[in-house]
Write a protein that holds these residues in place. Structure first.
Motif, PDB file in Angstrom:
ATOM      1  N   LEU A 287      -9.533   1.996  -3.814  1.00 17.87           N
ATOM      2  CA  LEU A 287      -9.747   3.628  -3.492  1.00 17.87           C
ATOM      3  C   LEU A 287     -10.979   4.178  -3.565  1.00 17.87           C
ATOM      4  O   LEU A 287     -12.067   4.843  -2.876  1.00 17.87           O
TER       5      LEU A 287
ATOM      6  N   LEU B  69      -4.835  -0.201  -5.509  1.00 15.59           N
ATOM      7  CA  LEU B  69      -6.125   1.330  -6.080  1.00 15.59           C
ATOM      8  C   LEU B  69      -7.451   0.607  -6.003  1.00 15.59           C
ATOM      9  O   LEU B  69      -8.752   1.471  -6.584  1.00 15.59           O
TER      10      LEU B  69
ATOM     11  N   ALA C 156      -1.684   7.494   5.015  1.00 11.21           N
ATOM     12  CA  ALA C 156      -1.952   7.215   3.865  1.00 11.21           C
ATOM     13  C   ALA C 156      -1.941   8.834   3.183  1.00 11.21           C
ATOM     14  O   ALA C 156      -1.055   9.219   1.801  1.00 11.21           O
TER      15      ALA C 156
ATOM     16  N   LEU D 227       0.727   3.934  -3.284  1.00 13.51           N
ATOM     17  CA  LEU D 227       0.013   5.308  -3.065  1.00 13.51           C
ATOM     18  C   LEU D 227       1.570   6.583  -2.832  1.00 13.51           C
ATOM     19  O   LEU D 227       0.377   7.154  -3.754  1.00 13.51           O
ATOM     20  N   SER D 228       2.687   6.038  -2.445  1.00 14.56           N
ATOM     21  CA  SER D 228       3.412   7.041  -3.064  1.00 14.56           C
ATOM     22  C   SER D 228       3.976   7.142  -4.491  1.00 14.56           C
ATOM     23  O   SER D 228       4.233   8.116  -4.996  1.00 14.56           O
TER      24      SER D 228
ATOM     25  N   LEU E 227      -8.526  10.262   2.181  1.00 13.73           N
ATOM     26  CA  LEU E 227      -8.064   9.147   2.931  1.00 13.73           C
ATOM     27  C   LEU E 227      -7.120   9.282   4.459  1.00 13.73           C
ATOM     28  O   LEU E 227      -7.285  10.234   4.541  1.00 13.73           O
TER      29      LEU E 227
ATOM     30  N   THR F 163       0.770  -0.997   0.389  1.00 15.48           N
ATOM     31  CA  THR F 163      -0.197  -0.180   0.291  1.00 15.48           C
ATOM     32  C   THR F 163       0.711   1.399  -0.252  1.00 15.48           C
ATOM     33  O   THR F 163       0.616   2.174  -0.891  1.00 15.48           O
ATOM     34  N   ARG F 164       2.178   1.376   1.350  1.00 21.24           N
ATOM     35  CA  ARG F 164       2.202   2.330   0.961  1.00 21.24           C
ATOM     36  C   ARG F 164       2.958   2.583  -0.438  1.00 21.24           C
ATOM     37  O   ARG F 164       3.461   4.301  -0.947  1.00 21.24           O
TER      38      ARG F 164
ATOM     39  N   ILE G  59       0.848  10.296   0.295  1.00 22.44           N
ATOM     40  CA  ILE G  59       0.663  10.521  -1.016  1.00 22.44           C
ATOM     41  C   ILE G  59       0.969  11.976  -1.197  1.00 22.44           C
ATOM     42  O   ILE G  59       1.759  12.676  -2.411  1.00 22.44           O
TER      43      ILE G  59
ATOM     44  N   GLY H 249       1.055   8.808  -5.659  1.00 19.17           N
ATOM     45  CA  GLY H 249       1.210  10.379  -5.698  1.00 19.17           C
ATOM     46  C   GLY H 249       2.144  11.255  -6.091  1.00 19.17           C
ATOM     47  O   GLY H 249       1.753  12.387  -6.139  1.00 19.17           O
TER      48      GLY H 249
END
Length: 170
Positions: A136, A133, A90, A67-68, A86, A63-64, A94, A71
């Motif tokens: 989300l 994703l 999170a 999401l990075s 979020l 997830t990290r 981002i 972002g």
């Protein structure tokens, strides 16, 4: 007579339907109402279930990373709205990213994520990206998902678990 041994083929199943994460409305320190899921642990649990990860730690790591990567590709008002929708952790992931210098196709995005995950292949990276994703839209809502997707090149909708219709030109 020569015989050849058959190598078993491994098929990676597609991620299951996005796991619903119930949105809540909460009051922030600045007095504004914030829409988003309750907390980071619920997001990670949804990703873990969606991606069928064996541990919470693996789901959190993926997830990290995803999401990075995202972002850097969402900018402006949509980036702010995404971060606000979020959980705080999170949102930090981002918001801490430097905006990308050029848009990446969905395939380039997946390939870039594959370079960040040890031992990943393009197929496993696509699984990871879709697992994150794909949860989300239930978290941030259809309107914001549409706005985020409108900023990204074609092909990303599938990563978010949505059909992508080709635009018609007359």
């Amino acid at each position: 007579m020569t015989t050849t041994a058959q190598t078993p083929r491994t098929t990676i199943p597609a991620p299951q339907r996005p796991v619903p994460v119930r949105p809540t409305v909460r009051e922030e320190d600045d007095g504004h109402r914030r829409h988003g899921n309750r907390d980071w642990s619920e997001l990670i649990a949804a990703v873990r279930e969606s991606g069928q990860y064996p541990t919470t730690a693996e789901a959190e790591r993926v997830t990290r990373i995803v999401l990075s990567a995202l972002g850097g590709h969402v900018t402006g008002d949509e980036r702010v709205a995404l971060a606000r929708a979020l959980p705080r952790e999170a949102a930090r992931v981002i918001a801490s990213q430097i905006p990308a210098t050029r848009p990446q196709s969905a395939q380039e995005f997946v390939d870039m994520v594959a370079t960040r995950i040890e031992g990943a292949t393009p197929a496993t990276a696509r699984w990871d990206v879709s697992s994150v994703l794909g949860v989300l839209p239930n978290l941030i809502g259809d309107d914001l998902t549409d706005r985020v997707l409108s900023q990204l090149p074609p092909g990303y909708a599938l990563l978010f678990g949505r059909a992508e219709l080709a635009s018609r030109t007359s």
